[in-house]
Design a protein around this motif. Structure first.
Motif, PDB file in Angstrom:
ATOM      1  N   LEU A  81       0.873  -1.172   0.000  1.00 24.79           N
ATOM      2  CA  LEU A  81       0.000   0.000   0.000  1.00 24.79           C
ATOM      3  C   LEU A  81       0.909   1.220   0.000  1.00 24.79           C
ATOM      4  N   ILE A  82       0.757   2.058  -1.038  1.00 24.69           N
ATOM      5  CA  ILE A  82       1.601   3.253  -1.110  1.00 24.69           C
ATOM      6  C   ILE A  82       0.802   4.415  -0.521  1.00 24.69           C
ATOM      7  N   ILE A  89       3.797   0.429   2.551  1.00 24.17           N
ATOM      8  CA  ILE A  89       3.552  -0.556   3.611  1.00 24.17           C
ATOM      9  C   ILE A  89       3.232  -1.890   2.937  1.00 24.17           C
ATOM     10  N   PRO A  90       4.136  -2.879   3.057  1.00 20.54           N
ATOM     11  CA  PRO A  90       3.880  -4.167   2.395  1.00 20.54           C
ATOM     12  C   PRO A  90       2.495  -4.700   2.782  1.00 20.54           C
ATOM     13  N   ASN A 103       2.170  -6.569   5.861  1.00 18.05           N
ATOM     14  CA  ASN A 103       2.142  -5.865   7.152  1.00 18.05           C
ATOM     15  C   ASN A 103       0.796  -5.217   7.467  1.00 18.05           C
ATOM     16  N   ILE A 104      -0.094  -5.199   6.478  1.00 17.97           N
ATOM     17  CA  ILE A 104      -1.408  -4.581   6.730  1.00 17.97           C
ATOM     18  C   ILE A 104      -2.245  -5.524   7.595  1.00 17.97           C
ATOM     19  N   LEU A 105      -2.702  -5.027   8.730  1.00 23.44           N
ATOM     20  CA  LEU A 105      -3.441  -5.860   9.674  1.00 23.44           C
ATOM     21  C   LEU A 105      -4.951  -5.721   9.509  1.00 23.44           C
ATOM     22  N   ALA A 113       1.526  -3.427  10.812  1.00 19.53           N
ATOM     23  CA  ALA A 113       2.656  -3.789  11.662  1.00 19.53           C
ATOM     24  C   ALA A 113       3.857  -2.998  11.188  1.00 19.53           C
ATOM     25  N   SER A 114       4.323  -2.127  12.054  1.00 24.45           N
ATOM     26  CA  SER A 114       5.431  -1.240  11.697  1.00 24.45           C
ATOM     27  C   SER A 114       6.740  -1.789  12.270  1.00 24.45           C
TER      28      SER A 114
END
Ligand SMILES: Nc1ncnc2c1ncn2[C@@H]1O[C@H](COP(=O)(O)OP(=O)(O)OP(=O)(O)O)[C@@H](O)[C@H]1O
Length: 517
Positions: free
Chosen positions: A45-46, A74-75, A78-80, A94-95
């Protein structure tokens, strides 16, 4: 990816970004203002937001390298979670916190009422990309063993694990275990329709109990197939997480589980005396069992205690004589390597792989021994108390130093002991090593484990097998380890059940360990 062209009748939406060429909405870029846009990229996600630049100037953190100062990639992994609620779009992710940990973070954007439909479409697409084959909003029974490892499981649960699970909208029912064996009872009595996973924040001991609790149920096969048993590493032995989550970091393992893909796992029935238990990880007699079990008093050393225990016994050149009968499936290293490569390539397509469906072990119908339709599958080779199955022959292993049977590749974070092991090939991997090899050879083997070269070592006898019986002899007492737990020093028999259990893995069909080189 640009947000330059804005629609004249709505300053916050660029309708052209949503066209998929057939006139329907295809939310690729969501423009939320002149300085903010969200784009579904290839893997990430850009997020373009001028606020990032300002924030970065005041507290530079550089967590998402390779992007401009006003942009974050954000890959999707990693998106929750993402949702529109009370006129606000919330994206939880998730950072990276350090090289070995992540923590839950949130982006929030106010949304104009005209955009609700578009934003809902966008969040749906974002979640589809973020989860792929993984189930969203899993329902988790979580067990925390406060006694695990050096005693930090509870602290790690509240600091590193729970916030990520909550940010991913996972329903949590958490219990702390109070004594040995409690996880068996919990798994045996749980309502399997109310949960998708049972997660142990512990070492490998608690997942062992969970598999056995599910195995004790009258509907064992269904329970072991429906409930994915997962491990969040908080103990001193964390092999399960290394193999399936690719990490021994509690927060990274939590993320891997949130995104995990259901994977059938072979389980092994062990009969000893009049008991039948399930093993998911390993069985050992000899140096490995002793290095693990005879060093309990050195828990303060963490995982180093295994290496220490191993070295001490290596120097002593300890022998563990046994009689052993083995039902061999593949007995030479080049065929094992071929088998591994074939399985790696020919795994079932994702769409046909088992989800949380009920799947029976087909071969079990041809079996003998105890068992019934709904409980554990019958034993096709009988128990340790029966006469040896046809074709099995006991052979003396008088110079045995290490009998080690594995169902997973990593036995610890830096020990890829069974590199050709596969989750669901229907075979156990058996390593036998003589105890009278020179100390130099033994040390070389130890280093070979760390360098993923043990398989090729000429002193390592490696076979893929379906079952075995082992009878220790000429020893008054000793150590036998099943999944790292001590059992009586007495004969036992093992046989494998293909795909009887279910776990979550990153790929859906392989362990996170390099295969044989
Ligand atoms: N509250 C408790 N007190 C003592 N033991 C417990 C408790 N809860 C669970 N146990 C038991 O502790 C054992 C070891 O647990 P676990 O594998 O989680 O931790 P570990 O530190 O990795 O252990 P090990 O070093 O044996 O691998 C299990 O047999 C489990 O049943």
């Amino acid at each position: 990816m640009t947000t330059a062209s804005m629609a004249t009748d709505n300053p916050f939406v660029d309708p052209t970004s949503f066209e998929d060429g057939r006139g329907s909405l295809a939310a690729d870029t969501l423009a939320l203002g002149r300085s903010i846009s969200l784009t579904l990229g290839t893997d990430a996600l850009i997020v373009l937001d001028e606020e990032f630049e300002k924030r970065d100037r005041s507290n530079c953190c550089g967590l998402w390298p390779g992007t401009a100062a006003n942009t974050r990639a954000i890959p999707f992994y990693n998106i929750l979670w993402a949702e529109l609620k009370d006129s606000e779009l919330t994206i939880n992710y998730a950072s990276p916190n350090s090289k070995t940990s992540v923590r839950a973070a949130t982006l929030k954007y106010p949304i104009e009422y005209q955009m609700v439909e578009l934003v809902n479409l966008f969040t749906k697409r974002l979640l589809d990309r973020a989860y792929g084959e993984s189930q969203q909003r899993k329902r988790a029974k979580v067990l925390v063993n406060p006694h695990s490892g050096k005693g930090s499981a509870e602290k790690w649960y509240f600091r590193d694990i729970e916030p990520l699970l909550k940010a991913a909208q996972i329903t949590i029912d958490m219990a702390k275990t109070r004594h040995k064996g409690e996880a068996v009872d919990i798994a045996e009595k749980m309502d399997i329709d109310a949960f998708d996973i049972i997660a142990s924040c512990s070492g490998d001991g608690l997942p062992h109990e969970v598999f056995n609790g599910l195995g004790k149920r009258p509907d064992a096969k269904k329970a072991l197939s429906k409930i994915a048993v997962v491990h969040i590493p908080c103990g001193s032995g964390n092999a399960m997480s290394c193999n399936l989550n690719g990490t021994d970091s509690p927060s990274l393992a939590t993320l891997a589980i949130i995104k995990g893909i259901p994977t059938p796992l072979d389980l092994i029935s062990i009969t000893q005396g009049n008991t039948r238990t399930l093993s998911f990880l390993s069985q050992s007699v000899g140096i490995v069992a002793e290095a693990d079990l005879a060093t309990e008093h050195l828990r303060w050393m963490g995982s180093q205690r295994f290496t220490y225990g191993f070295l001490v016994r290596l120097i002593r050149k300890a022998l563990y004589p046994c009689d052993i009968a083995v039902k061999v499936a593949i007995d030479d290293k080049s065929s094992i390597r071929e088998h591994y490569k074939r399985e790696q390539k020919n795994h079932e397509p994702a769409s046909e792989r088992r989800g949380y469906k009920f799947l029976l072990d087909d071969d079990a119908s041809a079996s003998t021994g105890s068992g019934n339709d709904d409980g554990l599958p019958p034993l096709r080779y009988g128990t340790v108390n029966d006469k040896l199955p046809e074709g099995w022959e006991l052979a003396p292993y008088d110079k045995l130093g290490n009998f080690y049977c594995g169902n997973m590749a990593y036995m610890a974070s830096d020990a890829n002991f069974f590199s050709p092991a596969l989750p669901n090939d229907g075979y156990m991997d058996l390593v036998c090593i003589n105890g009278d090899i020179s100390r130099l050879e033994a040390m070389q083997m130890m280093f070979a484990v760390e360098n993923n070269k043990l398989f090729d070592n000429p002193g390592v006898w490696y076979r893929k097998i379906l079952g075995y019986r082992i009878i220790p002899k000429n020893q008054e007492d000793g150590y036998i380890s099943i999944d790292g737990e001590r059992v009586p020093f007495a004969p036992f028999q093992a046989e494998i059940h293909k795909g009887l259990g279910t776990v979550l893995s990153k790929t859906g069909h392989m362990y996170e360990a390099p295969g044989p080189v």
